[in-house]
Enzyme design. Structure first.
Site, PDB file in Angstrom:
ATOM      1  N   ASP A   1     -19.055  -4.491  -4.667  1.00 50.44           N
ATOM      2  CA  ASP A   1     -19.855  -4.473  -3.818  1.00 50.44           C
ATOM      3  C   ASP A   1     -20.460  -3.458  -3.907  1.00 50.44           C
ATOM      4  OD1 ASP A   1     -17.023  -3.532  -2.629  1.00 50.44           O
ATOM      5  OD2 ASP A   1     -18.341  -3.095  -0.788  1.00 50.44           O
TER       6      ASP A   1
ATOM      7  N   HIS B   1     -16.899  -6.642   1.436  1.00 51.59           N
ATOM      8  CA  HIS B   1     -15.487  -5.915   0.297  1.00 51.59           C
ATOM      9  C   HIS B   1     -15.596  -6.931  -0.938  1.00 51.59           C
ATOM     10  CE1 HIS B   1     -14.858  -1.762  -0.338  1.00 51.59           C
ATOM     11  NE2 HIS B   1     -13.356  -2.067   0.110  1.00 51.59           N
TER      12      HIS B   1
ATOM     13  N   ASN C   1     -13.008   3.106  -3.084  1.00 53.72           N
ATOM     14  CA  ASN C   1     -11.633   3.210  -3.662  1.00 53.72           C
ATOM     15  C   ASN C   1     -11.883   3.131  -4.281  1.00 53.72           C
ATOM     16  OD1 ASN C   1     -11.570   5.559  -1.427  1.00 53.72           O
ATOM     17  ND2 ASN C   1     -10.680   3.843   0.499  1.00 53.72           N
TER      18      ASN C   1
ATOM     19  N   TYR D   1      -5.134  -4.492  -2.921  1.00 57.74           N
ATOM     20  CA  TYR D   1      -5.234  -3.666  -2.153  1.00 57.74           C
ATOM     21  C   TYR D   1      -6.415  -2.985  -2.473  1.00 57.74           C
ATOM     22  CZ  TYR D   1      -3.326  -6.503   1.952  1.00 57.74           C
ATOM     23  OH  TYR D   1      -2.375  -7.369   2.475  1.00 57.74           O
TER      24      TYR D   1
ATOM     25  N   ASN E   1      -8.065   0.003  -3.250  1.00 54.48           N
ATOM     26  CA  ASN E   1      -7.093   1.344  -3.294  1.00 54.48           C
ATOM     27  C   ASN E   1      -6.126   1.720  -4.416  1.00 54.48           C
ATOM     28  OD1 ASN E   1      -5.498   0.467  -1.880  1.00 54.48           O
ATOM     29  ND2 ASN E   1      -4.898   2.759  -0.094  1.00 54.48           N
TER      30      ASN E   1
END
Length: 196
Positions: A102, A31, A123, A75, A77
């Site tokens: 990714d 990710h 997200n 983060y 999102n």
């Protein structure tokens, strides 16, 4: 050949955003492929990271073009907050923003450069589209594959696991960094012909 005319008042040609999650435990995750690509570009071109825009920012020059590399540390999102702050600061239009991320729907190693398109349940992309008020920014999608036959993990757990030695993450990240350099130097169409 310049990819796009520099916007009046902007000191920057391209903002390259690498998506990932902060924290050592995520550093080698699939990710975090986007972060790895901007780290590779900073390494190649002597960029120095500093805290800015709720993330880490490095400025580099490529053949006379000025690029900013951004790793949001909000983060995934909440990535849009960081990207929108940088976009406002540099007075950029969304089409001068390249988001590197990714892609679990692509086979491992497949790359795709494109402008706009769907958010595919990602997200980070959803947050960026909300904050920029458009999905019409450029993306470089990096195929990280899906869990193999007999692997019971859901895709979300798979992408939050580390690349394995068999994945050849260094080769994949280097090719993706090459694609970013190509986008800046040669534009989207030529980059798509070479890498997609």
């Amino acid at each position: 050949m310049r990819l796009w005319p520099r916007r009046q008042g902007s000191s920057l040609d391209l903002l390259v955003v690498g998506l990932g999650n902060p924290g050592r435990e995520y550093a080698r995750n699939r990710h975090n492929a986007g972060w790895m690509v901007v780290e590779e570009l900073a390494r190649r071109h002597g960029g120095t990271w500093k805290a800015k825009f709720s993330g880490q920012l490095a400025e580099i020059r490529l053949d006379g073009h000025k690029l900013a590399l951004l790793k949001p540390e909000t983060y995934m999102n909440e990535s849009g907050r960081s990207v929108a702050a940088a976009t406002r600061f540099y007075k950029l239009e969304p089409d001068a923003v390249l988001v590197v991320h990714d892609e679990g729907d692509f086979d491992l190693g497949r790359l795709q450069a494109r402008k706009g398109g769907g958010l595919a349940g990602h997200n980070g992309l959803r947050s960026i589209a909300q904050h920029l008020k458009t999905p019409e920014f450029m993306r470089l999608r990096i195929g990280v594959g899906r869990p193999g036959r007999g692997d019971p993990r859901p895709l979300a757990d798979y992408v939050l696991s580390d690349f394995t030695p068999d994945d050849d993450a260094p080769g994949l990240i280097a090719r993706a960094a090459d694609a970013v350099e190509s986008l800046d130097a040669e534009g989207l169409d030529r980059t798509q012909a070479k890498f997609n």
